[in-house]
Write a protein that holds these residues in place. Structure first.
Motif, short mmCIF file in Angstrom:
data_model
loop_
_atom_site.label_atom_id
_atom_site.label_comp_id
_atom_site.label_asym_id
_atom_site.label_seq_id
_atom_site.Cartn_x
_atom_site.Cartn_y
_atom_site.Cartn_z
N GLN A 82 0.83 -1.20 0.00
CA GLN A 82 0.00 0.00 0.00
C GLN A 82 0.87 1.25 0.00
O GLN A 82 0.60 2.23 -0.72
CB GLN A 82 -0.92 0.01 1.22
N GLN A 83 1.92 1.25 0.80
CA GLN A 83 2.82 2.40 0.86
C GLN A 83 3.57 2.57 -0.46
O GLN A 83 3.75 3.69 -0.96
CB GLN A 83 3.79 2.24 2.02
N ALA A 84 4.02 1.45 -1.03
CA ALA A 84 4.73 1.52 -2.31
C ALA A 84 3.82 2.05 -3.41
O ALA A 84 4.29 2.70 -4.36
CB ALA A 84 5.27 0.14 -2.69
N GLY A 85 2.53 1.83 -3.28
CA GLY A 85 1.59 2.29 -4.29
C GLY A 85 1.34 3.78 -4.28
O GLY A 85 0.63 4.31 -5.14
N ARG A 86 1.96 4.52 -3.32
CA ARG A 86 1.83 5.99 -3.34
C ARG A 86 2.62 6.60 -4.48
O ARG A 86 2.39 7.75 -4.86
CB ARG A 86 2.32 6.58 -2.02
N ALA A 87 3.60 5.87 -5.02
CA ALA A 87 4.43 6.38 -6.12
C ALA A 87 4.10 5.62 -7.41
O ALA A 87 3.62 4.49 -7.37
CB ALA A 87 5.91 6.25 -5.80
N GLY A 88 4.39 6.26 -8.54
CA GLY A 88 4.18 5.61 -9.82
C GLY A 88 2.73 5.54 -10.24
O GLY A 88 2.31 4.60 -10.91
N ARG A 89 1.95 6.54 -9.85
CA ARG A 89 0.54 6.56 -10.21
C ARG A 89 0.34 7.43 -11.46
O ARG A 89 1.28 8.05 -11.97
CB ARG A 89 -0.29 7.08 -9.05
N ALA A 90 -0.86 7.49 -11.96
CA ALA A 90 -1.23 8.32 -13.13
C ALA A 90 -0.35 8.00 -14.35
O ALA A 90 0.06 8.89 -15.08
CB ALA A 90 -1.12 9.81 -12.77
N GLY A 91 -0.05 6.70 -14.53
CA GLY A 91 0.71 6.30 -15.71
C GLY A 91 2.20 6.52 -15.62
O GLY A 91 2.92 6.30 -16.60
N ARG A 92 2.72 6.96 -14.47
CA ARG A 92 4.15 7.22 -14.31
C ARG A 92 4.83 5.99 -13.72
O ARG A 92 4.21 5.19 -13.03
CB ARG A 92 4.37 8.42 -13.38
#
Length: 515
Positions: free
Chosen positions: A50-60
């Motif tokens: 869950q914490q790792a999922g804070r980065a790399g969102r919105a296609g990045r």
């Protein structure tokens, strides 16, 4: 206010980064972060992802970096990374019989519609909440004069003077009382003429450990000296400081078994109701750079007493004789097993590390102690962690054995921070013996294997709950009868708070503030 300001700046891209607790783990959609840096294993695989999922969102693209500390679970995964990366999420644990948590939920439900009764939707409440738990919580609400009933159809209604009960349900803790931390150097946040501004809130059961007078309290990476603890008004007064040390509380905890709710065929492994009595009686000042203790002191606070759920593993005489025959430290082995079970619990259950605790050997304690291993829920009434461990006990013991045996340390026999030492140990990791702990764990595993082969299934497992045709087995019926006999256990916490308040009255808060 500070937290909201930081969130706004982060969302607006005005901050390059932020140091945070698990508060950013859920419910926050930060779309332009590139990296998450995890300082130690967070305690659960699901939390890590869950914490790792804070980065790399919105296609990045994004990257997650885990920095492993010298704690047992961190080093276990550092040696075998695939066990972490390929591991499924833990089982979530929830004690549906915890009236502390249920009481507020039912009151919120009563704010929207009547509860209980013979008509929809109230007629579903007992099935949804559990009949015994629902009746217990409803009885508490009646005694507190927050609901009224029964009405003509058997339903109960919230009293009109109880407004917005949802605001009283704390999502962070189930403690009935919280302490406010007041920064006396700030102007009051409400603009009034009070003394200082509230910067944080701490649950009653944590306050004695973190807010004793003279403690160094950390808030948003800033140090605060606790100058006064007002037990009557539930406030701790603090002022900002910059010092080169931190503080830790000295305490002693006793766990007394009140009633077994479920046990293995021979009674050696059990879970049940327990009374926990903790006395916080002193402090240590520890240098930040060297981690050495340079000052100790004593103070007087009332005992923290509550009833909860616990897991007990009895150590028979033959096991003790075998440990002593090989020249090992028997008490140090028991202490080591307690530490190992705490370390591996996050591999099996989704719970906060602060939700569970164990007994720690105190050399100066002369009170007779039963030969046992004990892990208990640290929240009043229990959160279900001890029952979850009981249901997976053979696997938990095997994982604890693997944790100790995989660590390459051989000297000293007390183990190392990668296998046995825990920062939360109230006896400061004194009196630990790794070889004795390994031997005892192997003997317990042999005992589990014998019981499993004799019964044809895992003792204490989740199987066997339902009989033919979906009916309850005698084991399940016995457990439900035991839970009914334990009715009212959760009310002990409220009674204890009343006793503590009476105790406090004999010690007025007239002491001068600490400089």
């Amino acid at each position: 206010e500070d937290r909201r300001r930081i969130e706004r700046n982060l969302f607006a891209g005005q901050l390059l980064g932020v140091t945070a607790t698990c508060a950013l783990e859920l419910g926050v959609d930060v779309g332009n972060l590139d990296v998450t840096l995890h300082m130690g294993f967070p305690g659960a695989v699901s939390s890590l992802w869950q914490q790792a999922g804070r980065a790399g969102r919105a296609g990045r693209d994004g990257i997650a970096i885990l920095v492993c500390f010298d704690t047992p679970i961190d080093q276990y995964f550092a040696l075998q990374p695939s066990l972490l990366l390929d591991r499924p999420p833990e089982r979530a644990v929830l004690d549906a019989f915890n009236v502390h948590a249920l009481r507020g939920q039912i009151l919120c439900a009563a704010d929207e519609s009547v509860v209980g009764g013979r008509h929809y939707p109230g007629n579903l409440d007992r099935a949804l909440f559990g009949a015994e738990s629902f009746d217990d919580a409803l009885s508490d609400l009646l005694q507190a004069e927050q609901v009224t009933g029964p009405l003509s159809d058997g339903a109960y209604r919230k009293l009109s003077y109880v407004v917005h009960p949802q605001r009283q349900v704390n999502l962070r803790m189930i403690d009935p009382v919280t302490f406010e931390v007041v920064d006396v150097s700030r102007a009051p946040s409400d603009g009034g003429g009070g003394k200082g501004s509230v910067i944080d809130s701490v649950g009653y059961t944590r306050a004695f450990y973190e807010l004793f007078e003279g403690a160094i309290y950390m808030h948003q990476a800033k140090q605060y000296l606790i100058t006064k603890l007002d037990l009557l008004n539930h406030k701790a007064y603090a002022r900002p400081v910059r010092v080169g040390y931190h503080t830790s509380a000295q305490n002693h905890t006793e766990v007394n078994l009140l009633k077994k709710l479920e046990s293995s065929p021979d009674g050696g492994f059990s879970t049940g109701c327990a009374q926990v009595v903790t006395r916080v009686w002193g402090y240590r000042k520890i240098w930040l750079r060297s981690n050495k203790i340079f000052e100790t002191g004593l103070f007087s606070l009332p005992p923290l007493e509550y009833e909860t759920r616990a897991l007990f593993i009895d150590i028979d005489g033959e096991m003790k004789e075998e440990v002593e025959r090989q020249g090992f430290d028997y008490l140090g082995g028991l202490h080591g097993i307690n530490h190992a079970l705490l370390a591996v619990t996050p591999l099996f259950l989704k719970c906060d590390p602060g939700d569970i605790e164990t007994e720690h050997v105190q050399v100066q304690n002369q009170r007779p102690r039963p030969p046992r291993v004990c892990v208990y829920d640290k929240r009043p009434g229990g959160v279900g962690a001890s029952e979850g461990l009981f249901n997976a006990l053979p696997l938990v013991l095997s994982q604890a054995h693997s944790l100790l045996s995989s660590c390459p340390c051989s000297s000293p026999p007390s183990g190392c921070p990668s296998c046995l030492s825990l920062p939360s140990c109230s006896s400061h990791n004194i009196h630990l013996h790794k070889p004795a702990a390994l031997l005892l764990l192997q003997l317990l595993l042999d005992k589990c294997a014998t019981q499993i082969s004799g019964s044809g299934k895992e003792g204490g497992g989740e199987g066997g709950e339902e009989g033919e045709g979906g009916g309850l087995t005698p084991r399940k019926e016995a457990r439900q009868r035991a839970l009914r006999q334990a009715k009212g256990m959760e009310e002990a916490r409220v009674r204890d708070l009343a006793v503590q308040k009476a105790w406090v009255k004999s010690f007025p808060n007239y002491r001068p503030e600490i400089d």
